[in-house]
Write a protein that holds these residues in place. Structure first.
Motif, PDB file in Angstrom:
ATOM      1  N   ALA A  21       0.838  -1.205   0.000  1.00 10.54           N
ATOM      2  CA  ALA A  21       0.000   0.000   0.000  1.00 10.54           C
ATOM      3  C   ALA A  21       0.871   1.253   0.000  1.00 10.54           C
ATOM      4  O   ALA A  21       0.580   2.219  -0.716  1.00 10.54           O
ATOM      5  N   ALA A  22       1.945   1.243   0.785  1.00 12.19           N
ATOM      6  CA  ALA A  22       2.856   2.389   0.811  1.00 12.19           C
ATOM      7  C   ALA A  22       3.523   2.575  -0.549  1.00 12.19           C
ATOM      8  O   ALA A  22       3.650   3.706  -1.049  1.00 12.19           O
ATOM      9  N   TYR A  23       3.951   1.480  -1.165  1.00 11.87           N
ATOM     10  CA  TYR A  23       4.564   1.560  -2.492  1.00 11.87           C
ATOM     11  C   TYR A  23       3.576   2.101  -3.512  1.00 11.87           C
ATOM     12  O   TYR A  23       3.912   2.964  -4.326  1.00 11.87           O
ATOM     13  N   HIS A  24       2.350   1.610  -3.462  1.00 16.52           N
ATOM     14  CA  HIS A  24       1.322   2.034  -4.417  1.00 16.52           C
ATOM     15  C   HIS A  24       1.028   3.528  -4.255  1.00 16.52           C
ATOM     16  O   HIS A  24       0.922   4.263  -5.245  1.00 16.52           O
ATOM     17  N   GLN A  28       1.734   6.413  -7.054  1.00 13.07           N
ATOM     18  CA  GLN A  28       0.681   7.319  -7.516  1.00 13.07           C
ATOM     19  C   GLN A  28       1.091   8.775  -7.327  1.00 13.07           C
ATOM     20  O   GLN A  28       0.830   9.619  -8.189  1.00 13.07           O
ATOM     21  N   PHE A  29       1.731   9.074  -6.201  1.00 16.04           N
ATOM     22  CA  PHE A  29       2.164  10.444  -5.931  1.00 16.04           C
ATOM     23  C   PHE A  29       3.160  10.917  -6.986  1.00 16.04           C
ATOM     24  O   PHE A  29       3.004  12.001  -7.563  1.00 16.04           O
ATOM     25  N   TYR A  30       4.188  10.111  -7.261  1.00 16.47           N
ATOM     26  CA  TYR A  30       5.187  10.517  -8.245  1.00 16.47           C
ATOM     27  C   TYR A  30       4.606  10.601  -9.646  1.00 16.47           C
ATOM     28  O   TYR A  30       5.000  11.450 -10.443  1.00 16.47           O
ATOM     29  N   HIS A  31       3.661   9.739  -9.949  1.00 16.74           N
ATOM     30  CA  HIS A  31       2.988   9.816 -11.250  1.00 16.74           C
ATOM     31  C   HIS A  31       2.206  11.124 -11.361  1.00 16.74           C
ATOM     32  O   HIS A  31       2.230  11.786 -12.405  1.00 16.74           O
ATOM     33  N   GLU A  32       1.523  11.510 -10.300  1.00 20.07           N
ATOM     34  CA  GLU A  32       0.765  12.766 -10.292  1.00 20.07           C
ATOM     35  C   GLU A  32       1.703  13.967 -10.430  1.00 20.07           C
ATOM     36  O   GLU A  32       1.409  14.905 -11.180  1.00 20.07           O
ATOM     37  N   VAL A  33       2.831  13.933  -9.729  1.00 19.31           N
ATOM     38  CA  VAL A  33       3.805  15.024  -9.826  1.00 19.31           C
ATOM     39  C   VAL A  33       4.334  15.130 -11.252  1.00 19.31           C
ATOM     40  O   VAL A  33       4.431  16.235 -11.806  1.00 19.31           O
ATOM     41  N   GLN A  34       4.653  14.006 -11.866  1.00 20.66           N
ATOM     42  CA  GLN A  34       5.158  14.015 -13.240  1.00 20.66           C
ATOM     43  C   GLN A  34       4.101  14.548 -14.202  1.00 20.66           C
ATOM     44  O   GLN A  34       4.406  15.356 -15.088  1.00 20.66           O
ATOM     45  N   THR A  35       2.865  14.117 -14.041  1.00 21.66           N
ATOM     46  CA  THR A  35       1.788  14.569 -14.921  1.00 21.66           C
ATOM     47  C   THR A  35       1.583  16.074 -14.803  1.00 21.66           C
ATOM     48  O   THR A  35       1.446  16.779 -15.809  1.00 21.66           O
ATOM     49  N   ARG A  36       1.585  16.581 -13.584  1.00 19.83           N
ATOM     50  CA  ARG A  36       1.400  18.023 -13.393  1.00 19.83           C
ATOM     51  C   ARG A  36       2.575  18.822 -13.938  1.00 19.83           C
ATOM     52  O   ARG A  36       2.385  19.912 -14.501  1.00 19.83           O
ATOM     53  N   SER A  37       3.787  18.297 -13.794  1.00 17.08           N
ATOM     54  CA  SER A  37       4.962  18.992 -14.325  1.00 17.08           C
ATOM     55  C   SER A  37       4.904  19.062 -15.845  1.00 17.08           C
ATOM     56  O   SER A  37       5.196  20.109 -16.437  1.00 17.08           O
ATOM     57  N   GLU A  38       4.532  17.957 -16.477  1.00 15.89           N
ATOM     58  CA  GLU A  38       4.412  17.952 -17.937  1.00 15.89           C
ATOM     59  C   GLU A  38       3.331  18.919 -18.399  1.00 15.89           C
ATOM     60  O   GLU A  38       3.505  19.629 -19.392  1.00 15.89           O
ATOM     61  N   PHE A  39       2.210  18.973 -17.677  1.00 12.52           N
ATOM     62  CA  PHE A  39       1.139  19.890 -18.045  1.00 12.52           C
ATOM     63  C   PHE A  39       1.592  21.338 -17.876  1.00 12.52           C
ATOM     64  O   PHE A  39       1.302  22.197 -18.724  1.00 12.52           O
ATOM     65  N   GLN A  40       2.345  21.629 -16.816  1.00 16.27           N
ATOM     66  CA  GLN A  40       2.854  22.978 -16.588  1.00 16.27           C
ATOM     67  C   GLN A  40       3.810  23.388 -17.701  1.00 16.27           C
ATOM     68  O   GLN A  40       3.737  24.506 -18.210  1.00 16.27           O
TER      69      GLN A  40
END
Length: 73
Positions: A21-24, A28-40
């Motif tokens: 659960a911690a890994y998941h 998810q957190f790093y995926h969200e950060v990457q997605t937001r950075s790409e969108f920015q």
């Protein structure tokens, strides 16, 4: 035979579930950060490109249009 069943099929360890659960959550957190950075980055690129196009359009509108000379009224 039913006495040997707990030894054959061990019960799942709760620590493994917590670790997964911690890994998941971390994934998810790093995926969200990457997605937001790409969108920015995309938004910044879009605004820069749009401003360049506005400047080019303004420049083109100020230039003399030679093709108008060949049109017949």
């Amino acid at each position: 035979m039913s006495k040997n069943l707990p030894y054959i099929i061990p019960s799942p360890q709760p620590q493994v579930d917590e670790t997964f659960a911690a890994y998941h959550t971390t994934h998810q957190f790093y995926h969200e950060v990457q997605t937001r950075s790409e969108f920015q980055r995309y938004c910044e690129w879009y605004h820069v490109t749009a401003e360049q196009h506005r400047q080019e359009l303004k420049k083109m509108r100020g230039e003399l249009n030679i093709l108008q000379w060949f049109r017949r009224p």
